[in-house]
Design a protein around this motif. Structure first.
Motif, PDB file in Angstrom:
ATOM      1  N   GLY A 232       0.848  -1.182   0.000  1.00 59.71           N
ATOM      2  CA  GLY A 232       0.000   0.000   0.000  1.00 59.71           C
ATOM      3  C   GLY A 232       0.885   1.233   0.000  1.00 59.71           C
ATOM      4  O   GLY A 232       1.983   1.205   0.556  1.00 59.71           O
ATOM      5  N   ILE A 233       0.432   2.316  -0.629  1.00 55.87           N
ATOM      6  CA  ILE A 233       1.221   3.543  -0.709  1.00 55.87           C
ATOM      7  C   ILE A 233       0.430   4.688  -0.083  1.00 55.87           C
ATOM      8  O   ILE A 233      -0.730   4.931  -0.435  1.00 55.87           O
ATOM      9  N   PHE A 234       1.065   5.369   0.829  1.00 61.13           N
ATOM     10  CA  PHE A 234       0.442   6.433   1.622  1.00 61.13           C
ATOM     11  C   PHE A 234       1.001   7.782   1.184  1.00 61.13           C
ATOM     12  O   PHE A 234       2.207   7.996   1.204  1.00 61.13           O
ATOM     13  N   ILE A 295      -4.410   2.029   7.052  1.00 59.29           N
ATOM     14  CA  ILE A 295      -3.930   1.562   5.748  1.00 59.29           C
ATOM     15  C   ILE A 295      -3.165   0.251   5.912  1.00 59.29           C
ATOM     16  O   ILE A 295      -3.314  -0.674   5.100  1.00 59.29           O
ATOM     17  N   THR A 296      -2.353   0.174   6.942  1.00 55.67           N
ATOM     18  CA  THR A 296      -1.568  -1.037   7.188  1.00 55.67           C
ATOM     19  C   THR A 296      -2.484  -2.236   7.398  1.00 55.67           C
ATOM     20  O   THR A 296      -2.246  -3.329   6.865  1.00 55.67           O
ATOM     21  N   GLN A 307      -5.950  -5.706  -8.446  1.00 51.22           N
ATOM     22  CA  GLN A 307      -4.910  -6.028  -9.428  1.00 51.22           C
ATOM     23  C   GLN A 307      -3.648  -5.219  -9.213  1.00 51.22           C
ATOM     24  O   GLN A 307      -2.557  -5.660  -9.570  1.00 51.22           O
ATOM     25  N   GLN A 308      -3.781  -4.020  -8.660  1.00 48.25           N
ATOM     26  CA  GLN A 308      -2.640  -3.155  -8.399  1.00 48.25           C
ATOM     27  C   GLN A 308      -2.675  -2.671  -6.966  1.00 48.25           C
ATOM     28  O   GLN A 308      -3.749  -2.597  -6.346  1.00 48.25           O
ATOM     29  N   PRO A 309      -1.512  -2.318  -6.400  1.00 44.16           N
ATOM     30  CA  PRO A 309      -1.498  -1.751  -5.048  1.00 44.16           C
ATOM     31  C   PRO A 309      -2.347  -0.483  -4.977  1.00 44.16           C
ATOM     32  O   PRO A 309      -2.389   0.304  -5.932  1.00 44.16           O
ATOM     33  N   LEU A 310      -3.019  -0.296  -3.871  1.00 38.64           N
ATOM     34  CA  LEU A 310      -3.850   0.891  -3.690  1.00 38.64           C
ATOM     35  C   LEU A 310      -3.016   2.053  -3.148  1.00 38.64           C
ATOM     36  O   LEU A 310      -2.063   1.863  -2.398  1.00 38.64           O
ATOM     37  N   ILE A 311      -3.406   3.251  -3.546  1.00 37.35           N
ATOM     38  CA  ILE A 311      -2.751   4.481  -3.100  1.00 37.35           C
ATOM     39  C   ILE A 311      -3.757   5.289  -2.299  1.00 37.35           C
ATOM     40  O   ILE A 311      -4.930   5.401  -2.675  1.00 37.35           O
ATOM     41  N   TYR A 312      -3.305   5.879  -1.193  1.00 35.56           N
ATOM     42  CA  TYR A 312      -4.194   6.594  -0.290  1.00 35.56           C
ATOM     43  C   TYR A 312      -3.680   8.008  -0.045  1.00 35.56           C
ATOM     44  O   TYR A 312      -2.554   8.192   0.417  1.00 35.56           O
TER      45      TYR A 312
END
Length: 396
Positions: A232-234, A295-296, A307-312
């Protein structure tokens, strides 16, 4: 997050072991404090800690935990502090500078990895920013691949990674082939700094600094090489003082907006280059920490469903836009009338210049203490009745 102790988020952290970089930074240590206070059954928190001459890791942890931030934890659950275990290392070193034993500890025991370490300086040399921000991310991913029971890997980026775009969504934005992360890191190994310096403007293009650029390149690396991880990307915006936790208005550094506000309050800073009508996207530290914690947890659940990492994004501008004019007005009202400093350089005042010509004009005006004609600057004044007037208050 008020009732975190009885939530599914708290249940998720029960017995889980974490590995965290950037644990002594503003966001990192605030995250540690919140986890210890609200998730008391969390396992160990292994924290990458640079070695310092004359100070053992235990002494550094003792100094960290003596800060005001940890007052409530020390009072209510002091034993939990022993769960934070420093591991000597450095994101600039091979394998994060970890010893073989410490690496095996992470591989065998860690469930959650959070990469928060970064250089946040806007004026760092391109080589330094690449090695710290991109190189550190690469090394964390390499370590993550070895971890036996990894369920969540969160990378802390920034909402300004793609600030060259007018609208930024919670998606990954492709970069050109010239931004290949591994090739750029390879250049850092052998290319002279002066040569790299000459490449900086070409690499930056329409990004303002090396910080934003290397954060974007770090995301590019993750989407090219780390999509097989529970990732995940924050993306937080400008992190400021707390809203409520650990105490209203808590801050412990002069970075970012804090230093700016203090300089204005002291009368040291009177001129800023920028547009007062732009949004000052500042988000409280406790908002960021709560979101990072969630998010973690959510990354461990959603990874196999996307399908792809989520971005927040963690920002305020789209929901509660607050312009620099509004912020400046509030600051001057506060420092001039409500809570002025006992000792100031001169009376607080703020002038905004929108270009270099106006900036130079203002600098001369303020330096000479005179009112030079012909300038049209955006001036912030605390009194609503006079907000539209153009003022040149250069009084000491």
């Amino acid at each position: 997050m008020a009732d975190l102790e009885s939530s599914q988020v708290s249940d998720f952290y029960r017995g889980k072991n974490l590995f965290l970089t950037g644990g002594t930074g503003f966001l990192g240590k605030s995250f540690i404090e919140k986890i210890l206070r609200s998730c008391p059954d969390v396992g160990n928190i292994y924290m990458l800690c640079r070695g310092k001459k004359g100070k053992s890791p235990e002494e550094r942890m003792s100094a960290l935990f003596s800060e005001q931030l940890f007052d409530q934890v020390r009072t209510e659950n002091p034993k939990s502090l022993s769960k934070v275990i420093p591991l000597i290392g450095d994101v600039l070193d091979t394998n994060l500078g970890l010893s073989e034993d410490d690496e095996q500890t992470i591989i065998n025991n860690v469930n959650i990895m959070i990469h928060s370490a970064a250089t946040i300086r806007f004026d760092d040399h391109i080589k330094v920013s690449l090695q710290l921000n991109v190189g550190g991310t690469v090394k964390m991913v390499e370590l993550a691949r070895k971890v036996k029971n990894l369920i969540s890997f969160v990378h802390v980026s920034t909402a300004y990674a793609n600030c060259n775009l007018s609208d930024i969504e919670e998606v990954f934005y492709e970069m050109g082939k010239e931004y290949d992360p591994l090739k750029l890191l390879e250049l850092c190994e052998w290319m002279d700094e002066d040569v790299m310096d000459s490449m900086t403007a070409t690499l930056l293009r329409d990004r303002p600094n090396t910080y934003c650029l290397t954060k974007a390149i770090s995301e590019a690396y993750l989407f090219q090489y780390a999509q097989d991880l529970p990732l995940g990307i924050f993306r937080p915006s400008i992190i400021g003082a707390s809203w409520q936790e650990p105490a209203p208005g808590w801050i412990d550094n002069y970075n970012g907006p804090s230093g700016l506000f203090i300089a204005v309050g002291k009368g040291v800073l009177r001129i800023l280059e920028g547009d007062v009508h732009k949004v000052a996207d500042i988000i409280p530290i406790d908002y960021c920490v709560n979101m990072l914690i969630c998010i973690t947890w959510y990354t461990s659940i959603i990874t196999k469903q996307v399908q792809q990492p989520l971005i927040y994004h963690c920002t305020s501008g789209s929901k509660k836009p607050y312009t620099w004019f509004q912020l400046g007005t509030l600051l001057l009202e506060f420092f001039q009338s409500k809570e002025p400093y006992n000792e100031v350089f001169r009376r607080p005042n703020v002038n905004f210049a929108t270009n270099q010509v106006e900036l130079k004009h203002l600098e001369v005006s303020v330096t000479l203490g005179t009112r030079l004609p012909g300038g049209r600057y955006q001036y912030v004044h605390p009194l609503p009745a006079r907000q539209e007037e153009v003022q040149y208050d250069t009084s000491v």
